[in-house]
Design a protein around this motif. Structure first.
Motif, PDB file in Angstrom:
ATOM      1  N   GLY A 153      39.972  51.112  46.638  1.00 37.51           N
ATOM      2  CA  GLY A 153      40.022  49.684  46.359  1.00 37.51           C
ATOM      3  C   GLY A 153      38.674  49.028  46.590  1.00 37.51           C
ATOM      4  N   SER A 154      38.331  48.090  45.720  1.00 35.08           N
ATOM      5  CA  SER A 154      37.055  47.384  45.802  1.00 35.08           C
ATOM      6  C   SER A 154      37.254  45.909  45.476  1.00 35.08           C
ATOM      7  N   VAL A 155      36.149  45.197  45.315  1.00 35.06           N
ATOM      8  CA  VAL A 155      36.146  43.745  45.150  1.00 35.06           C
ATOM      9  C   VAL A 155      35.768  43.393  43.718  1.00 35.06           C
ATOM     10  N   ARG A 216      39.074  38.849  43.707  1.00 39.34           N
ATOM     11  CA  ARG A 216      40.211  39.573  44.273  1.00 39.34           C
ATOM     12  C   ARG A 216      39.716  40.778  45.058  1.00 39.34           C
ATOM     13  N   SER A 217      40.439  41.089  46.092  1.00 40.05           N
ATOM     14  CA  SER A 217      40.122  42.226  46.950  1.00 40.05           C
ATOM     15  C   SER A 217      41.119  43.354  46.690  1.00 40.05           C
ATOM     16  N   PHE A 218      40.915  44.483  47.391  1.00 39.40           N
ATOM     17  CA  PHE A 218      41.881  45.591  47.372  1.00 39.40           C
ATOM     18  C   PHE A 218      42.215  46.018  45.940  1.00 39.40           C
ATOM     19  N   GLY A 219      41.202  46.063  45.078  1.00 37.88           N
ATOM     20  CA  GLY A 219      41.445  46.346  43.672  1.00 37.88           C
ATOM     21  C   GLY A 219      41.020  47.727  43.238  1.00 37.88           C
ATOM     22  N   PRO A 220      41.951  48.658  42.987  1.00 37.30           N
ATOM     23  CA  PRO A 220      41.587  49.941  42.385  1.00 37.30           C
ATOM     24  C   PRO A 220      41.270  49.744  40.910  1.00 37.30           C
ATOM     25  N   SER A 221      40.641  50.717  40.307  1.00 37.81           N
ATOM     26  CA  SER A 221      40.138  50.556  38.943  1.00 37.81           C
ATOM     27  C   SER A 221      41.238  50.261  37.934  1.00 37.81           C
TER      28      SER A 221
END
Length: 339
Positions: A153-155, A216-221
């Protein structure tokens, strides 16, 4: 400790009422049908895992039939988690709903691993975390069959916002960052200097459209790809390894005839190995699609990444220790290789 919101209780009650019109699943016999549900669309890895499991179950000669509900038609992931606790939806793929047990926020802990090889050793089939999770889940009448990986997860920052934060917390002040409505999400992004905005996933897309939040945070591709028309930048913080729980109601599982239970578990094991074998390629494939959609994908420099990790280890990890206790966190530090 269990804390249930009015909305979730009402939704769960409605689902229970509907489910009671179906054949009982309290004690499974040959030909019994049971529900498997999740809240994500059919391009999500949950669908691939569900489809594989149903095929494996037939291949094992099970007479159990799966009543499959993808796409959230039984509620969002937190609601489905609750329904599995209650046995209404015996099996689900869902994330950790810490309103039912604060220790489940352990699944969101930042920078436990930072590469796929270590992720499989820690979270994969027969990984180091399985027993820890099952100790917690047993108190909720659940069993963790395994975890479903969805990637790091990324930003992401929405279109129309020119800032691309990479130095934490030097350039994050004033950026309204959506976080899941869990304490550790608020803790992480506040520590990184953002204005953390807790918000259910179901409201996120509209909030990005309207500018209610800047990112948004905690975002996988895969989720960045799904929201590509409202996102402009994707900063690869890789701050946690997103993994969902494949859970089954413990009482329901134990009530199955021994041969059917063995077939179900064998089908689950085969599915988990297949999913983990393919998950990294799926995640990287979606990342390439994100790039192809024109989203600015930004890698942190080693120095920026080290600073981001330093903040979480110094602040978030002691915060989590106050929730799960020193014994578990000592184990987590050993897994992560930090003092």
């Amino acid at each position: 400790m269990t804390i249930k919101s009015t909305f979730k209780s009402v939704l769960s009650a409605c689902t229970i009422t509907a489910a009671l019109t179906l054949p009982t699943v309290e004690t499974a016999n040959a030909g019994d049908e049971f529900m498997l549900a999740h809240a994500y669309p059919t391009d999500h890895i949950f669908h691939m895992a569900s489809d594989s499991f149903m095929s494996q179950l037939k291949a094992k000669g099970s007479t159990l039939e799966v009543d499959y509900h993808p796409g959230g038609d039984l509620g969002d992931w937190a609601s489905i988690f609750e329904q599995s606790m209650e046995g209404v939806v015996p099996m689900s793929m869902t994330f950790a709903a810490s309103e039912f047990d604060a220790r489940l926020d352990l699944s969101w802990l930042g920078y436990v691993v930072d590469n796929w090889d270590d992720a499989r050793k820690v979270y994969g089939p027969n990984g180091k975390m399985t027993d820890v999770y099952n100790e917690i889940m047993a108190d909720l009448d659940l069993v963790v069959l395994g975890t479903i990986p969805t990637g790091f997860g990324s930003v992401a920052i929405r279109k129309g916002v020119d800032r691309v934060p990479t130095n934490f917390p030097a350039d994050t002040a004033g950026i309204k960052m959506r976080v899941p409505p869990v304490k550790i999400g608020i803790e992480r992004f506040s520590n990184w200097g953002f204005s953390a905005v807790p918000m259910p996933f179901s409201e996120l897309y509209t909030a990005l459209q309207l500018g209610t939040v800047d990112g948004r945070s905690f975002g996988p591709s895969v989720e960045i790809w799904q929201m590509r028309d409202v996102l402009g930048s994707y900063i690869l913080t890789r701050d946690y390894f997103e993994h969902a729980f494949w859970v089954v109601n413990k009482s329901w599982l134990e009530d199955l005839p021994a041969d059917e239970r063995a077939k179900l578990l064998a089908a689950a094991d085969a599915t988990l190995n297949k999913v983990w074998d393919e998950a990294q390629a799926i995640d990287e494939g979606f990342l390439e699609q994100v790039r192809g959609a024109g989203i600015n994908v930004v890698e942190l420099t080693p120095e920026q990444l080290a600073k981001a990790k330093e903040i979480l280890y110094a602040k978030e990890w002691p915060f989590m220790e106050g929730i799960v206790g020193p014994e578990i966190m000592t184990m987590m530090r050993e897994i992560a290789g930090i003092n």
